[in-house]
Design an enzyme around this catalytic site. Structure first.
Site, PDB file in Angstrom:
ATOM      1  N   HIS A 138       0.994  64.189  53.099  1.00  0.00           N
ATOM      2  CA  HIS A 138       0.460  63.358  52.014  1.00  0.00           C
ATOM      3  C   HIS A 138       0.851  61.915  52.337  1.00  0.00           C
ATOM      4  CE1 HIS A 138       0.376  61.647  47.920  1.00  0.00           C
ATOM      5  NE2 HIS A 138      -0.353  62.676  47.560  1.00  0.00           N
ATOM      6  N   ASP A 215       9.440  67.701  51.939  1.00  0.00           N
ATOM      7  CA  ASP A 215       8.617  67.290  50.800  1.00  0.00           C
ATOM      8  C   ASP A 215       8.179  68.559  50.068  1.00  0.00           C
ATOM      9  OD1 ASP A 215       6.593  66.654  49.069  1.00  0.00           O
ATOM     10  OD2 ASP A 215       5.440  65.448  50.493  1.00  0.00           O
ATOM     11  N   GLN A 218       4.581  70.444  46.663  1.00  0.00           N
ATOM     12  CA  GLN A 218       3.644  71.555  46.427  1.00  0.00           C
ATOM     13  C   GLN A 218       4.318  72.924  46.446  1.00  0.00           C
ATOM     14  OE1 GLN A 218       0.707  71.283  45.314  1.00  0.00           O
ATOM     15  NE2 GLN A 218       0.340  69.111  45.671  1.00  0.00           N
ATOM     16  N   LYS A 241       4.306  68.312  38.700  1.00  0.00           N
ATOM     17  CA  LYS A 241       3.623  69.403  39.426  1.00  0.00           C
ATOM     18  C   LYS A 241       4.317  70.742  39.176  1.00  0.00           C
ATOM     19  CE  LYS A 241       2.178  66.369  43.240  1.00  0.00           C
ATOM     20  NZ  LYS A 241       0.748  66.165  43.049  1.00  0.00           N
ATOM     21  N   CYS A 379      -5.295  62.111  49.216  1.00  0.00           N
ATOM     22  CA  CYS A 379      -4.181  61.279  49.704  1.00  0.00           C
ATOM     23  C   CYS A 379      -3.659  61.773  51.045  1.00  0.00           C
ATOM     24  CB  CYS A 379      -3.037  61.214  48.692  1.00  0.00           C
ATOM     25  SG  CYS A 379      -3.487  60.379  47.195  1.00  0.00           S
TER      26      CYS A 379
HETATM   27  C1  LIG Z   1       2.672  67.198  49.439  1.00  0.00           C
HETATM   28  C2  LIG Z   1       2.745  66.044  48.488  1.00  0.00           C
HETATM   29  N1  LIG Z   1       3.649  65.086  48.688  1.00  0.00           N
HETATM   30  C3  LIG Z   1       3.781  64.043  47.853  1.00  0.00           C
HETATM   31  C4  LIG Z   1       2.971  63.911  46.748  1.00  0.00           C
HETATM   32  C5  LIG Z   1       3.160  62.746  45.822  1.00  0.00           C
HETATM   33  O1  LIG Z   1       3.596  63.183  44.581  1.00  0.00           O
HETATM   34  P1  LIG Z   1       3.742  62.177  43.345  1.00  0.00           P
HETATM   35  O2  LIG Z   1       2.424  61.472  43.231  1.00  0.00           O
HETATM   36  O3  LIG Z   1       4.020  63.065  42.198  1.00  0.00           O
HETATM   37  O4  LIG Z   1       4.840  61.254  43.651  1.00  0.00           O
HETATM   38  C6  LIG Z   1       1.995  64.873  46.502  1.00  0.00           C
HETATM   39  C7  LIG Z   1       1.066  64.734  45.366  1.00  0.00           C
HETATM   40  O5  LIG Z   1      -0.001  65.300  45.353  1.00  0.00           O
HETATM   41  C8  LIG Z   1       1.890  65.980  47.390  1.00  0.00           C
HETATM   42  O6  LIG Z   1       0.995  66.940  47.193  1.00  0.00           O
END
Ligand SMILES: Cc1ncc(COP(=O)(O)O)c(C=O)c1O
Length: 421
Positions: A138, A215, A218, A241, A379
């Site tokens: 992401h 990270d 998900q 999430k 993203c």
């Molecule tokens: C794998 C992953 N990393 C990071 C993020 C960023 O999360 P946030 O926008 O809640 O900070 C997301 C959001 O969709 C994600 O799916």
């Protein structure tokens, strides 16, 4: 067995019609809905406990402080951290990753550079500033590291993946030998659904003495997390999430690493003593929590964790996997469909495109049939580039979704595809 109708009763937002059709909410990878207990916890805080924490001697402040620290302990237990001080509350995954990229940058610079370094020594040292990510990150786990290395003419190393969306671990090993200072990898890809073998990848990086950030944006809502078993050095996540409110999330870090890293933001709460000449910093976890935190959301996050703990997580996994398998099986029959992400080990989301149809058009049409999915690059533009596509349609599942909703979704996709062709 999970009682899905009982679970759904706790999510009032699901019980509504959009464009005259019952809502089918398959955008859970973007954000999950919130159960009543979470909404009520936050409301309750503002009704009865609202106060700034850590600073007051009075009753309300102490009560709010206790509740906030209790929430930290609950989150620590949930991810199996050794100690509560290894949990830093942040706004979410993005802020946690920016914190790490910034703090690591300062740590490297202070370790690399001595005041006696010449310009040419500095430029050689800086070019050794490498960070390793994967091809499926992401933007939140890519841009902070990219910007950090680019500020010093360093290098972002990228582990490639195959056509199914599976990482190339041989190449990963080769890249580890190039000496990155940090490895930062998605536990589960938000586009492909691939579950990466993070435990193995952590062990490989540790053989080269490299710390690993996972990270978990998900993964945390869908699979039990044990940071000690993974042995990762950091694990980052977003509350919204995982059935918790917006604006809260966390960063787990091994205490020895958090001790070593310099603070990210400066201000109240994170300091020990301050004079015009010098400032010393507070102990963990406060060193990384500058300013007034989102106390109400932290308490909501604790309730979300308790909500997840009240369920059989294995049953949740099985249910979400059934939704995924049903979606894949039914969608496969659609002419011209191409799945993006076909790893064997995957989590509850499916991304696809259909020949000759723009994902945006498909998403817009099925929205009119009551089905909420996400379309676009999610993203993760480099993933789109890798597969040579402008975007995908992504349906992502949560515990409250049903097999009947999957049927409605597939019928909507079929109908929209027929209309658009
Ligand atoms: C794998 C992953 N990393 C990071 C993020 C960023 O999360 P946030 O926008 O809640 O900070 C997301 C959001 O969709 C994600 O799916």
């Amino acid at each position: 067995m999970l009682d899905i109708s009982e679970i759904r009763a706790q999510f009032p937002v699901l019980d509504q019609q959009v464009y005259g059709k019952p809502l089918v909410y398959f955008d859970n990878a973007a954000t999950t809905q919130k159960p009543l207990c979470v909404i009520e916890r936050e409301r309750d805080y503002y009704l009865h406990e609202n106060c700034n924490i850590h600073r007051g001697v009075h009753y309300l402040s102490q009560k709010a402080t206790e509740a906030y620290e209790h929430a930290r302990q609950t989150v620590a237990d949930f991810v199996h951290a050794k100690e509560a001080r290894e949990i830093i509350f942040t706004r979410g995954t993005t802020e946690s990753l920016n914190l790490l990229a910034t703090s690591f940058e300062h740590l490297f610079l202070s370790t690399f550079h001595s005041p006696l370094s010449t310009d040419s020594q500095l430029s050689t040292l800086n070019s050794q500033l490498k960070v390793l990510v994967t091809a499926m990150e992401h933007h939140s786990n890519l841009v902070p590291w990219q910007q950090m290395v680019q500020r010093h003419n360093g290098q972002l190393l990228v582990v490639p993946m195959d056509d199914k969306g599976v990482l190339d671990l041989e190449r990963y090993e080769e890249l580890l030998k190039e000496g990155p200072k940090v490895v930062s990898i998605a536990h589960i890809s938000n586009v492909l659904g691939t579950i990466n073998p993070v435990k193995e990848m952590v062990a490989m990086a540790h053989r080269y003495g490299i710390p690993v950030v996972v990270d978990g944006a998900q993964s945390i809502a869908h699979h039990p997390i044990d940071v000690q078993d993974l042995d990762c050095d950091f694990f980052v996540f977003s509350g919204h999430k995982m059935y918790a409110p917006m604006g809260i999330g966390g960063l787990y870090g091994k205490a020895e690493w958090l001790e070593k890293l310099p603070p990210y933001q400066f201000g109240g709460e994170m300091v020990d003593t301050v004079s015009f000449e010098k400032t010393t910093f507070n102990v963990l976890p406060y060193k990384f929590e500058a300013g007034t935190p989102n106390v109400g959301a932290a308490l909501g996050q604790e309730t979300a964790v308790q909500f997840l703990q009240s369920l059989d997580r294995k049953e949740v996994e099985t249910h979400e996997n059934q939704l995924l398998q049903s979606a894949i099986q039914q969608l496969s029959a659609i002419e011209g469909i191409r799945f993006i992400g076909e790893a064997e080990n995957r989590s509850g989301l499916v991304s696809f495109i259909i020949d000759g149809i723009h994902p945006y058009d498909l998403g817009t049409l099925i929205d009119k049939m009551g089905v909420a999915v996400r379309t676009g690059h999610h993203c993760a533009e480099p993933v789109m580039t890798r597969f040579g596509i402008p975007g995908t349609v992504r349906a992502s599942f949560a515990m409250y979704n049903t097999l009947e909703e999957v049927d409605v979704f597939v019928k909507a996709v079929l109908r929209a595809a027929t209309m658009l062709r």
